[in-house]
Motif scaffolding. Sequence first.
Motif: not given
Length: 495
Positions: A351-365
């Motif tokens: 498994k890998t835990i990163n921001l995306a995997s815990i529900g945190i993403t960046t907005g549009e470019y």
Amino acid sequence: MRVSGLSSGMDIDSIVQQMMTAKKAPLDKLNQNKQILEWRRDSYRAMNSAIVDFRQNKLYKYKSATEMNVYTAEVIGNKDAISVKATTGANAVSMSVDVERLASQSTLETSSLAAGTTSKTKLGDLKPGSDTFTFTVSRGSTTSPVQQSFEFSKNDTIQGVLKKLNGNSAAGIQATYDEAGRKFIIKSKEYGNETVRFEGSLLTDALGVDPDSIAKGQSAKVIINGAEYTPSSNKLTVNGIEITLLQKTETGTPATITTKPDGKKAVETIKAFIQDYNTLISTLNSKVSEQKYRTYLPLTAEQKKEMKEDDIKNWEARAKSGLLRNDEILVESLSSMRTLLSSSSVKFGDKTINLASIGITTGEYTENGKLYLNDETKLLQAIEDNPEQVMELFIGPSDGSGKGIFDKMYDDLLGTLGRISDKAGTSKYSSDLTTSLNEQSTMGKELIDLNSRISTLAKKLTQIEDNYYTQFTAMEKAINRLNSQSASLAGFMGQ
């Protein structure tokens, strides 16, 4: 002395000013460059303040273990015996706790003193005939103890003695007087130290107590899951749980500690970080993308005289705009933070835990790295399923062997602040916009050089202007003489 052109009928001041206009152009240019440099330095100061505030007042708090605690602990059974608090090193091991003895301080307590004794009673009244009294606190072996000694006079009151004893931090004691029971009590501040001794005539003569009657400090004794612990204080940490001993447990009534993941505190911390981070990058992005108006230069004093106040403000607003557009330091800092967030991860097993995997993403470019917590439920579930890994992602492993997002960003921003400081002379640790700037910075030295060049050129222009007036003065004098001669000649011819 400057002349006004009475003889020639010419407006000499106006002529000289017109002649000087072209020669003053280089000076105006230097003053404009100086103003731009000062405005640019002020822009750096504002960005420095925003970064320091985020780093010192926000990140420093978020990276503490208490802010990212993903566990909660509770006591079952004998809740009066202990209190508990989960730390970042907590695990899910249940513990049975028997408190057999609390840690204590070395304590010496007198019997009740004579009736009428108050805190204002003098030592000489307690023991007539003695002029001085001594008191010594000793710690360690009897052969080479660490000592702190005091001397009191017969005129010292009990209140004065308390003040001297309690005011000496090296003595490490706490002295009190119980007026109701008329008892003088001395305690060592530390718990569990059996080597503390109190001696001196203050005890034996004035207070009438035997120093050997001291109750020696003892360490605590507690049995946890069958193992014996003897901490010197009433606090200890086992399995990542900070345990405070409150009272002895009776036989057969142990306290039981249970631990479980609880993401509420961590989620609030993460949400606060996202908000503060977005505020910071919005501030920096607005500055590096700010429109630059190249035709709007700082106004000269002469130009301001011909403009209205609102027009001056609007002009200067555009002149100040874009001074840090595409600034290398700020652009690289923004890029570094985005890279740090996108590349940070914790691997365990497959498994890998990163921001995306815990529900945190960046907005549009176009949003330049803005963070979003899209799924709070997903974050809470990740904490419940993998509490240690989520905590490690943000603040690093509990054993301190690595760094998480908060620590890495905290360190990286210090590098940014250092570069701004070297260039603009700002403080790396203060967000105060009124803090004086270091004149030995790159921009500080440039301003010193500009001020020197401005001063030299201003003196040169003053000399040129004086020469013009000298020449016009000579002309006025010559015309005046000619007029005088013509008048004299006309008078002579008229005779």
